[in-house]
Write a protein that holds these residues in place. Structure first.
Motif, PDB file in Angstrom:
ATOM      1  N   ARG A  12       0.830  -1.205   0.000  1.00  0.00           N
ATOM      2  CA  ARG A  12       0.000   0.000   0.000  1.00  0.00           C
ATOM      3  C   ARG A  12       0.868   1.261   0.000  1.00  0.00           C
ATOM      4  O   ARG A  12       0.528   2.263  -0.643  1.00  0.00           O
ATOM      5  CB  ARG A  12      -0.939  -0.013   1.207  1.00  0.00           C
ATOM      6  N   ARG A  13       1.966   1.218   0.725  1.00  0.00           N
ATOM      7  CA  ARG A  13       2.875   2.378   0.748  1.00  0.00           C
ATOM      8  C   ARG A  13       3.398   2.706  -0.641  1.00  0.00           C
ATOM      9  O   ARG A  13       3.455   3.872  -1.035  1.00  0.00           O
ATOM     10  CB  ARG A  13       4.052   2.082   1.685  1.00  0.00           C
ATOM     11  N   LEU A  14       3.776   1.668  -1.412  1.00  0.00           N
ATOM     12  CA  LEU A  14       4.381   1.904  -2.712  1.00  0.00           C
ATOM     13  C   LEU A  14       3.350   2.197  -3.796  1.00  0.00           C
ATOM     14  O   LEU A  14       3.555   3.091  -4.635  1.00  0.00           O
ATOM     15  CB  LEU A  14       5.220   0.687  -3.113  1.00  0.00           C
ATOM     16  N   PHE A  15       2.222   1.456  -3.773  1.00  0.00           N
ATOM     17  CA  PHE A  15       1.283   1.552  -4.890  1.00  0.00           C
ATOM     18  C   PHE A  15      -0.014   2.276  -4.548  1.00  0.00           C
ATOM     19  O   PHE A  15      -0.868   2.463  -5.427  1.00  0.00           O
ATOM     20  CB  PHE A  15       0.948   0.139  -5.403  1.00  0.00           C
ATOM     21  N   GLU A  16      -0.181   2.657  -3.292  1.00  0.00           N
ATOM     22  CA  GLU A  16      -1.354   3.402  -2.843  1.00  0.00           C
ATOM     23  C   GLU A  16      -2.654   2.627  -3.045  1.00  0.00           C
ATOM     24  O   GLU A  16      -3.710   3.206  -3.289  1.00  0.00           O
ATOM     25  CB  GLU A  16      -1.426   4.773  -3.531  1.00  0.00           C
ATOM     26  N   CYS A  17      -2.562   1.324  -3.001  1.00  0.00           N
ATOM     27  CA  CYS A  17      -3.742   0.466  -2.972  1.00  0.00           C
ATOM     28  C   CYS A  17      -3.311  -0.868  -2.387  1.00  0.00           C
ATOM     29  O   CYS A  17      -2.111  -1.147  -2.252  1.00  0.00           O
ATOM     30  CB  CYS A  17      -4.354   0.288  -4.360  1.00  0.00           C
ATOM     31  N   SER A  18      -4.260  -1.701  -2.027  1.00  0.00           N
ATOM     32  CA  SER A  18      -3.928  -2.970  -1.378  1.00  0.00           C
ATOM     33  C   SER A  18      -3.797  -4.094  -2.408  1.00  0.00           C
ATOM     34  O   SER A  18      -4.316  -3.988  -3.526  1.00  0.00           O
ATOM     35  CB  SER A  18      -5.008  -3.334  -0.369  1.00  0.00           C
ATOM     36  N   PRO A  19      -3.135  -5.199  -2.046  1.00  0.00           N
ATOM     37  CA  PRO A  19      -3.078  -6.356  -2.947  1.00  0.00           C
ATOM     38  C   PRO A  19      -4.469  -6.878  -3.315  1.00  0.00           C
ATOM     39  O   PRO A  19      -4.695  -7.286  -4.451  1.00  0.00           O
ATOM     40  CB  PRO A  19      -2.287  -7.390  -2.151  1.00  0.00           C
ATOM     41  N   SER A  20      -5.392  -6.855  -2.372  1.00  0.00           N
ATOM     42  CA  SER A  20      -6.733  -7.356  -2.665  1.00  0.00           C
ATOM     43  C   SER A  20      -7.439  -6.495  -3.699  1.00  0.00           C
ATOM     44  O   SER A  20      -8.244  -6.999  -4.499  1.00  0.00           O
ATOM     45  CB  SER A  20      -7.558  -7.451  -1.378  1.00  0.00           C
ATOM     46  N   GLN A  21      -7.157  -5.202  -3.726  1.00  0.00           N
ATOM     47  CA  GLN A  21      -7.730  -4.340  -4.758  1.00  0.00           C
ATOM     48  C   GLN A  21      -7.208  -4.707  -6.142  1.00  0.00           C
ATOM     49  O   GLN A  21      -7.947  -4.676  -7.125  1.00  0.00           O
ATOM     50  CB  GLN A  21      -7.414  -2.867  -4.447  1.00  0.00           C
ATOM     51  N   ILE A  22      -5.936  -5.066  -6.226  1.00  0.00           N
ATOM     52  CA  ILE A  22      -5.379  -5.512  -7.508  1.00  0.00           C
ATOM     53  C   ILE A  22      -6.062  -6.809  -7.933  1.00  0.00           C
ATOM     54  O   ILE A  22      -6.398  -7.003  -9.104  1.00  0.00           O
ATOM     55  CB  ILE A  22      -3.856  -5.715  -7.402  1.00  0.00           C
ATOM     56  N   GLU A  23      -6.298  -7.710  -6.974  1.00  0.00           N
ATOM     57  CA  GLU A  23      -7.009  -8.957  -7.277  1.00  0.00           C
ATOM     58  C   GLU A  23      -8.384  -8.681  -7.864  1.00  0.00           C
ATOM     59  O   GLU A  23      -8.852  -9.398  -8.756  1.00  0.00           O
ATOM     60  CB  GLU A  23      -7.168  -9.799  -6.005  1.00  0.00           C
ATOM     61  N   ARG A  24      -9.046  -7.617  -7.372  1.00  0.00           N
ATOM     62  CA  ARG A  24     -10.390  -7.294  -7.842  1.00  0.00           C
ATOM     63  C   ARG A  24     -10.378  -6.490  -9.137  1.00  0.00           C
ATOM     64  O   ARG A  24     -11.416  -6.095  -9.635  1.00  0.00           O
ATOM     65  CB  ARG A  24     -11.148  -6.526  -6.753  1.00  0.00           C
ATOM     66  N   GLY A  25      -9.179  -6.213  -9.662  1.00  0.00           N
ATOM     67  CA  GLY A  25      -9.104  -5.562 -10.965  1.00  0.00           C
ATOM     68  C   GLY A  25      -8.788  -4.084 -10.934  1.00  0.00           C
ATOM     69  O   GLY A  25      -8.835  -3.426 -11.981  1.00  0.00           O
ATOM     70  N   THR A  26      -8.459  -3.538  -9.774  1.00  0.00           N
ATOM     71  CA  THR A  26      -8.082  -2.133  -9.713  1.00  0.00           C
ATOM     72  C   THR A  26      -6.841  -1.890 -10.560  1.00  0.00           C
ATOM     73  O   THR A  26      -5.861  -2.637 -10.464  1.00  0.00           O
ATOM     74  CB  THR A  26      -7.797  -1.708  -8.256  1.00  0.00           C
ATOM     75  N   ASP A  27      -6.878  -0.876 -11.390  1.00  0.00           N
ATOM     76  CA  ASP A  27      -5.746  -0.575 -12.254  1.00  0.00           C
ATOM     77  C   ASP A  27      -4.924   0.540 -11.626  1.00  0.00           C
ATOM     78  O   ASP A  27      -5.472   1.439 -10.977  1.00  0.00           O
ATOM     79  CB  ASP A  27      -6.232  -0.155 -13.640  1.00  0.00           C
ATOM     80  N   ILE A  28      -3.622   0.480 -11.809  1.00  0.00           N
ATOM     81  CA  ILE A  28      -2.744   1.548 -11.349  1.00  0.00           C
ATOM     82  C   ILE A  28      -1.802   1.904 -12.477  1.00  0.00           C
ATOM     83  O   ILE A  28      -1.617   1.154 -13.431  1.00  0.00           O
ATOM     84  CB  ILE A  28      -1.934   1.130 -10.100  1.00  0.00           C
ATOM     85  N   HIS A  29      -1.225   3.083 -12.383  1.00  0.00           N
ATOM     86  CA  HIS A  29      -0.285   3.510 -13.407  1.00  0.00           C
ATOM     87  C   HIS A  29       0.967   2.637 -13.369  1.00  0.00           C
ATOM     88  O   HIS A  29       1.341   2.095 -12.333  1.00  0.00           O
ATOM     89  CB  HIS A  29       0.108   4.972 -13.188  1.00  0.00           C
ATOM     90  N   GLU A  30       1.601   2.507 -14.535  1.00  0.00           N
ATOM     91  CA  GLU A  30       2.870   1.791 -14.580  1.00  0.00           C
ATOM     92  C   GLU A  30       3.857   2.442 -13.616  1.00  0.00           C
ATOM     93  O   GLU A  30       3.976   3.670 -13.571  1.00  0.00           O
ATOM     94  CB  GLU A  30       3.453   1.824 -15.993  1.00  0.00           C
ATOM     95  N   THR A  31       4.512   1.620 -12.860  1.00  0.00           N
ATOM     96  CA  THR A  31       5.522   2.128 -11.944  1.00  0.00           C
ATOM     97  C   THR A  31       6.876   2.132 -12.628  1.00  0.00           C
ATOM     98  O   THR A  31       7.063   1.470 -13.651  1.00  0.00           O
ATOM     99  CB  THR A  31       5.595   1.247 -10.684  1.00  0.00           C
ATOM    100  N   PRO A  32       7.835   2.873 -12.114  1.00  0.00           N
ATOM    101  CA  PRO A  32       9.154   2.894 -12.747  1.00  0.00           C
ATOM    102  C   PRO A  32       9.724   1.493 -12.915  1.00  0.00           C
ATOM    103  O   PRO A  32       9.657   0.670 -12.003  1.00  0.00           O
ATOM    104  CB  PRO A  32       9.996   3.715 -11.761  1.00  0.00           C
ATOM    105  N   TYR A  33      10.220   1.212 -14.114  1.00  0.00           N
ATOM    106  CA  TYR A  33      10.898  -0.044 -14.444  1.00  0.00           C
ATOM    107  C   TYR A  33       9.956  -1.222 -14.642  1.00  0.00           C
ATOM    108  O   TYR A  33      10.419  -2.323 -14.880  1.00  0.00           O
ATOM    109  CB  TYR A  33      11.956  -0.410 -13.393  1.00  0.00           C
ATOM    110  N   ASP A  34       8.612  -1.014 -14.569  1.00  0.00           N
ATOM    111  CA  ASP A  34       7.713  -2.150 -14.760  1.00  0.00           C
ATOM    112  C   ASP A  34       7.967  -2.830 -16.097  1.00  0.00           C
ATOM    113  O   ASP A  34       8.017  -4.061 -16.188  1.00  0.00           O
ATOM    114  CB  ASP A  34       6.252  -1.696 -14.692  1.00  0.00           C
TER     115      ASP A  34
END
Length: 332
Positions: free
Chosen positions: A298-320
């Motif tokens: 959450r500190r790095l991506f400003e959302c939780s792992p469970s939100q990613i599981e549910r399909g929450t999209d986030i911007h590409e992070t550096p070096y992805d």
């Protein structure tokens, strides 16, 4: 020793460095260096690219004591053993007679199968790091450098690093001028030392300090069991302070911060591309428990792992993008 479907580039790079050092100009007369091609039955051997090398000598007609070095050119990896029974027997005989053994590319797999790498450092390409740890969990691979000389066992990551290894051998026995002559004809400026970092498709090509590049490789290869900063410094034979200063200069962060953030990015990749549970991913990324993983995520991506599981999209992070190939190979 050509194994079925051996990889052509390390074979050709190694032999051509010897060939060009063997004579004046490009006459190719085997004066200062000589070599022979061996196969178990003496028949020509097909490389992984379809080219065939032959004729070959048989093991039976080529006693190991006839040679200064015996080089195993490894083949493509599949479910079959890395070497057949005759190859294993020949390698064991060579070791008993104290002939130095060299493994190129996947050649070290044959040496391990023959029981000849116990207590030895074993260099392998980053690409085959996972294959080696899966097949031989008791062997600790060295996948952060080009080649490793451990007494009379020499292992090389493959590719063009085989030319660097051959140049090291030529320089050792007949002089640096001959090694340089070979490399220059091959359009290579100079030989890289064995402890130079392996080039990889992923991550942080702007890093110029070889020690920090090697540290990055080690961290990438141990995402589920991250070494401490002190352990990492010991692996690189430098002080902890030197390591921390190098990371700050090259990346603007400490080794521990780099390691943590890289493992979190790996966790993000696993959440996006696999069906593994958060508990499994937390362990795979080297975190002690779900709560610690979730808090840092959450500190790095400003959302939780469970939100990613549910399909929450986030911007590409550096070096992805750069790290995708590394994560795909590791997560398969």
């Amino acid at each position: 020793m050509l194994q079925p479907r051996f990889t052509m580039l390390p074979f050709a790079a190694f032999v051509d460095c010897l060939r060009l050092a063997a004579d004046e100009g490009d006459a190719s007369r085997p004066i200062r260096c000589r070599w022979r091609f061996l196969s178990a039955d003496g028949q020509p051997v097909q490389a992984s690219n379809g080219a065939t090398i032959g004729p070959c000598d048989t093991y039976r007609d080529s006693p190991p004591e006839n040679f200064d070095y015996i080089v195993v050119c490894g083949g493509l990896l599949d479910d079959r053993p890395a070497a057949d029974a005759r190859t294993v027997e020949y390698l064991r005989e060579a070791a008993a007679r104290r002939v130095p053994l060299i493994g190129l590319c996947t050649g070290p797999f044959a040496l391990i199968q023959a029981g000849l790498m116990k207590g030895r450092r074993c260099c392998v390409s980053w690409y085959h790091h996972g294959d080696l740890t899966q097949r031989y969990p008791d062997v600790v691979p060295v996948a952060d450098r080009l080649f490793v000389v451990d007494g009379d066992r020499i292992t090389c990551s493959g590719g063009m690093a085989a030319a660097d290894l051959a140049a090291w051998i030529v320089e050792r026995h007949i002089g640096r001028a001959w090694a340089q002559k070979s490399l220059h004809i091959m359009q290579i400026d100079s030989a890289r030392r064995g402890n130079a970092a392996q080039p990889q498709p992923a991550s942080f090509d702007r890093v110029t300090d070889n020690r920090i590049r090697r540290a990055i490789r080690l961290i990438e290869q141990h995402l589920n069991d991250p070494p401490s900063t002190s352990a990492l410094a010991n692996m690189l034979d430098i002080s902890r302070r030197q390591l921390e200063r190098g990371f700050m200069q090259e990346l603007g962060m400490s080794p521990s911060t780099f390691s943590r953030d890289l493992r979190l990015r790996y966790g993000l990749w696993l959440l996006r591309h696999t069906s593994r549970s958060i508990t499994e991913i937390s362990a795979e990324c080297g975190f002690a428990d779900n709560a610690h993983f979730t808090r840092q995520f959450r500190r790095l991506f400003e959302c939780s792992p469970s939100q990613i599981e549910r399909g929450t999209d986030i911007h590409e992070t550096p070096y992805d993008g750069e790290l995708a190939a590394l994560f795909a190979e590791r997560g398969r």
